[in-house]
Design a protein around this motif. Structure first.
Motif, mmCIF file in Angstrom:
data_model
loop_
_atom_site.group_PDB
_atom_site.id
_atom_site.type_symbol
_atom_site.label_atom_id
_atom_site.label_comp_id
_atom_site.label_asym_id
_atom_site.label_seq_id
_atom_site.Cartn_x
_atom_site.Cartn_y
_atom_site.Cartn_z
ATOM 1 N N PRO A 50 66.128 61.299 75.677
ATOM 2 C CA PRO A 50 65.062 61.442 74.680
ATOM 3 C C PRO A 50 64.508 62.870 74.651
ATOM 4 C CG PRO A 50 64.243 60.322 76.638
ATOM 5 C CD PRO A 50 65.719 60.474 76.832
ATOM 6 N N ILE A 51 64.403 63.428 73.468
ATOM 7 C CA ILE A 51 63.785 64.754 73.324
ATOM 8 C C ILE A 51 62.464 64.648 72.560
ATOM 9 C CG2 ILE A 51 65.953 66.022 73.468
ATOM 10 C CD1 ILE A 51 66.091 66.130 70.490
ATOM 11 N N LEU A 52 62.150 63.438 72.093
ATOM 12 C CA LEU A 52 60.864 63.184 71.436
ATOM 13 C C LEU A 52 60.575 61.695 71.508
ATOM 14 C CD1 LEU A 52 58.632 64.663 69.678
ATOM 15 C CD2 LEU A 52 59.771 63.628 67.718
ATOM 16 N N ASP A 53 59.321 61.338 71.777
ATOM 17 C CA ASP A 53 58.937 59.936 71.930
ATOM 18 C C ASP A 53 57.470 59.809 71.517
ATOM 19 O OD1 ASP A 53 58.220 57.375 72.776
ATOM 20 O OD2 ASP A 53 59.545 57.427 74.501
ATOM 21 N N GLU A 70 55.795 48.855 54.200
ATOM 22 C CA GLU A 70 55.757 49.106 55.636
ATOM 23 C C GLU A 70 57.030 48.591 56.290
ATOM 24 O OE1 GLU A 70 52.172 47.901 57.619
ATOM 25 O OE2 GLU A 70 53.194 47.777 59.546
ATOM 26 N N ARG A 71 57.635 49.431 57.114
ATOM 27 C CA ARG A 71 58.867 49.058 57.812
ATOM 28 C C ARG A 71 58.556 48.606 59.244
ATOM 29 N NH1 ARG A 71 64.296 50.545 56.503
ATOM 30 N NH2 ARG A 71 65.562 48.911 57.461
ATOM 31 N N GLY A 72 57.498 49.121 59.817
ATOM 32 C CA GLY A 72 57.145 48.714 61.172
ATOM 33 C C GLY A 72 56.302 49.755 61.877
ATOM 34 N N ALA A 73 55.585 49.313 62.904
ATOM 35 C CA ALA A 73 54.780 50.202 63.743
ATOM 36 C C ALA A 73 55.325 50.129 65.157
ATOM 37 C CB ALA A 73 53.310 49.787 63.724
ATOM 38 N N GLY A 74 55.552 51.283 65.755
ATOM 39 C CA GLY A 74 56.116 51.296 67.103
ATOM 40 C C GLY A 74 56.363 52.703 67.593
ATOM 41 N N THR A 75 57.484 52.904 68.277
ATOM 42 C CA THR A 75 57.816 54.187 68.884
ATOM 43 C C THR A 75 59.017 54.808 68.193
ATOM 44 O OG1 THR A 75 57.003 53.435 71.038
ATOM 45 C CG2 THR A 75 58.441 55.355 71.019
ATOM 46 N N VAL A 76 58.840 56.051 67.748
ATOM 47 C CA VAL A 76 59.947 56.786 67.145
ATOM 48 C C VAL A 76 60.492 57.766 68.179
ATOM 49 C CG1 VAL A 76 58.394 58.525 66.148
ATOM 50 C CG2 VAL A 76 60.691 58.221 65.212
ATOM 51 N N LYS A 77 61.828 57.805 68.286
ATOM 52 C CA LYS A 77 62.470 58.672 69.275
ATOM 53 C C LYS A 77 63.549 59.530 68.620
ATOM 54 C CE LYS A 77 62.064 55.351 73.113
ATOM 55 N NZ LYS A 77 62.839 54.604 74.133
ATOM 56 N N LEU A 78 63.735 60.714 69.174
ATOM 57 C CA LEU A 78 64.893 61.533 68.869
ATOM 58 C C LEU A 78 65.731 61.564 70.134
ATOM 59 C CD1 LEU A 78 63.373 64.503 66.810
ATOM 60 C CD2 LEU A 78 64.738 62.580 65.961
ATOM 61 N N LEU A 79 66.959 61.035 70.057
ATOM 62 C CA LEU A 79 67.816 60.877 71.223
ATOM 63 C C LEU A 79 69.056 61.747 71.095
ATOM 64 C CD1 LEU A 79 67.657 56.975 71.436
ATOM 65 C CD2 LEU A 79 66.297 58.603 72.750
ATOM 66 N N VAL A 90 65.679 57.066 66.182
ATOM 67 C CA VAL A 90 65.596 55.618 66.356
ATOM 68 C C VAL A 90 64.134 55.219 66.448
ATOM 69 C CG1 VAL A 90 66.164 53.642 67.806
ATOM 70 C CG2 VAL A 90 67.781 55.510 67.593
ATOM 71 N N MET A 91 63.766 54.197 65.699
ATOM 72 C CA MET A 91 62.403 53.678 65.790
ATOM 73 C C MET A 91 62.464 52.169 65.926
ATOM 74 S SD MET A 91 59.070 54.393 63.416
ATOM 75 C CE MET A 91 57.488 53.599 63.815
ATOM 76 N N ARG A 92 61.729 51.644 66.898
ATOM 77 C CA ARG A 92 61.670 50.206 67.147
ATOM 78 C C ARG A 92 60.242 49.701 66.970
ATOM 79 N NH1 ARG A 92 66.124 48.205 70.151
ATOM 80 N NH2 ARG A 92 67.553 49.842 70.835
ATOM 81 N N GLN A 93 60.112 48.485 66.471
ATOM 82 C CA GLN A 93 58.800 47.861 66.356
ATOM 83 C C GLN A 93 58.260 47.568 67.749
ATOM 84 O OE1 GLN A 93 59.067 44.463 63.770
ATOM 85 N NE2 GLN A 93 59.934 45.639 62.074
ATOM 86 N N SER A 94 56.976 47.769 67.933
ATOM 87 C CA SER A 94 56.374 47.716 69.263
ATOM 88 C C SER A 94 56.497 46.345 69.937
ATOM 89 C CB SER A 94 54.897 48.120 69.188
ATOM 90 O OG SER A 94 54.201 47.277 68.282
ATOM 91 N N LYS A 95 56.338 45.256 69.220
ATOM 92 C CA LYS A 95 56.337 43.926 69.833
ATOM 93 C C LYS A 95 57.733 43.312 69.903
ATOM 94 C CE LYS A 95 51.571 42.846 68.569
ATOM 95 N NZ LYS A 95 50.663 41.909 67.863
ATOM 96 N N ARG A 149 52.859 67.254 63.556
ATOM 97 C CA ARG A 149 53.457 68.592 63.596
ATOM 98 C C ARG A 149 54.559 68.678 64.642
ATOM 99 N NH1 ARG A 149 48.032 72.445 63.084
ATOM 100 N NH2 ARG A 149 47.713 72.139 60.826
ATOM 101 N N SER A 150 54.352 68.028 65.783
ATOM 102 C CA SER A 150 55.367 68.020 66.836
ATOM 103 C C SER A 150 56.638 67.348 66.335
ATOM 104 C CB SER A 150 54.836 67.294 68.071
ATOM 105 O OG SER A 150 55.815 67.210 69.071
ATOM 106 N N PHE A 151 56.479 66.254 65.608
ATOM 107 C CA PHE A 151 57.636 65.542 65.053
ATOM 108 C C PHE A 151 58.380 66.412 64.048
ATOM 109 C CE2 PHE A 151 59.402 62.992 61.588
ATOM 110 C CZ PHE A 151 60.264 62.161 62.270
ATOM 111 N N MET A 152 57.648 67.033 63.139
ATOM 112 C CA MET A 152 58.266 67.851 62.098
ATOM 113 C C MET A 152 59.007 69.053 62.695
ATOM 114 S SD MET A 152 55.350 67.820 59.091
ATOM 115 C CE MET A 152 56.352 68.864 58.029
ATOM 116 N N GLU A 153 58.377 69.714 63.655
ATOM 117 C CA GLU A 153 58.982 70.902 64.264
ATOM 118 C C GLU A 153 60.261 70.531 65.025
ATOM 119 O OE1 GLU A 153 55.943 72.601 66.647
ATOM 120 O OE2 GLU A 153 54.747 73.314 64.935
ATOM 121 N N THR A 154 60.184 69.456 65.821
ATOM 122 C CA THR A 154 61.353 69.039 66.602
ATOM 123 C C THR A 154 62.476 68.561 65.691
ATOM 124 O OG1 THR A 154 59.859 68.340 68.380
ATOM 125 C CG2 THR A 154 62.127 67.586 68.511
ATOM 126 N N PHE A 155 62.132 67.790 64.674
ATOM 127 C CA PHE A 155 63.106 67.284 63.718
ATOM 128 C C PHE A 155 63.842 68.447 63.052
ATOM 129 C CE2 PHE A 155 64.860 65.648 59.887
ATOM 130 C CZ PHE A 155 64.980 64.281 60.006
#
Length: 213
Positions: A50-53, A70-79, A90-95, A149-155
Motif C-alpha cells: 500500500p502506498i496510500l490508505d 453512492e457506491r460505498g463508504a470505506g477505505t480507498v487504497k493505492l496498491l 481499490v476501495m472496499r466498503q467498511s462493513k 490533496r494527499s489523494f490527488m497528489e499521490t494519484f
C-alpha cells in the motif's frame, strides 16, 4: 424474638449448603460441541504494497439517470505490485468489505478537484469492480482537505510514473489481471443508494458532457 431466630438460622444454613454445592469442582471436562478451525482468507492484496490508505465516500455517475449515486463508504487504497510495479486503486466498503472500485492507474488518467467541494475530486477510469470492465466517472469525498490533496497528489504521481514504464497491455489483459486480484467478492453491486451527494452541482453534468460522457 426467640421463635424467629431459629427459622432465620435454618434458612442461612440452607443458603450456605447451596453455595457450597455450586462452587464444588467435580473435575468433569466438557468438550465443545463444535470445533472451529482457523481458515486462511485471501484478499488478493498479498503481493502488493500500500502506498496510500484513506477513508472516504465514493460516488459513480449514473449515465442513464444522469445523476450521482453512492457506491460505498470505506477505505480507498493505492496498491503497488511487488513484481510488475503496476498500481491499482481499490476501495472496499467498511462493513461488508465489498469492492466498490477496482482499476489500474494508468498514464492517461487525471484527477481533478470537484468544482462544488474542495474536499472532493473526480476522475475517469475503466473499472472492474463488477467483474467486467466499465467506463466510470468517479467522485470521491474525504473528511478533510488534507486527505483530498494527499489523494490527488499521490494519484497523479503514480499516473506519471506509470507513463515511464512500457506501454500498458490491452483491455483484455487488464481484465485478466484484475480478475485474479478480485478474490472472494460478489460481482454484483447490489442495491445502490440513490442519495445524490451534496458535493454535486450542475457544473459536473456539463463537465461530463464535455469529456464525452
Amino acid at each position: 424474638m426467640s421463635s424467629s431466630e431459629p427459622e432465620q438460622s435454618h434458612r442461612k444454613d440452607e443458603e450456605e449448603e447451596t453455595t457450597a454445592a455450586d462452587d464444588e469442582d467435580t473435575g468433569a471436562q466438557v468438550a465443545p460441541i463444535v470445533r472451529l478451525e482457523e481458515v486462511a482468507i485471501s484478499t488478493g492484496e498479498e503481493e502488493e504494497e500500500p502506498i496510500l490508505d484513506l477513508k472516504a465516500k465514493l460516488y459513480r455517475f449514473d449515465k442513464d439517470g444522469k445523476q450521482w449515486k453512492e457506491r460505498g463508504a470505506g477505505t480507498v487504497k493505492l496498491l503497488k505490485h511487488k513484481e510488475s510495479g503496476k498500481v491499482r486503486l481499490v476501495m472496499r466498503q467498511s462493513k461488508t468489505l465489498k469492492i466498490c472500485a477496482n482499476h489500474l492507474v494508468i498514464p492517461t488518467m487525471t484527477v481533478q478537484e470537484h468544482a462544488g467541494n474542495e474536499k472532493s475530486c473526480v476522475w475517469h477510469a475503466t473499472d472492474f469492480a463488477d467483474g467486467e470492465l466499465k467506463d466510470e466517472l468517479f467522485c470521491i469525498r474525504f473528511a478533510s482537505l488534507e486527505n483530498c490533496r494527499s489523494f490527488m497528489e499521490t494519484f497523479q504521481e503514480v499516473a506519471e510514473s506509470q507513463g515511464k514504464k512500457e506501454d500498458n497491455k490491452d483491455a483484455s489483459d487488464t481484465a485478466g489481471l484484475l480478475e485474479k486480484l478480485n478474490v472472494g467478492d460478489d460481482k454484483t453491486e447490489g442495491k445502490e443508494q440513490e442519495e445524490k451527494p451534496d458535493v454535486v452541482k450542475e457544473e459536473d453534468k456539463q463537465t461530463y458532457k464535455e469529456e464525452g460522457g
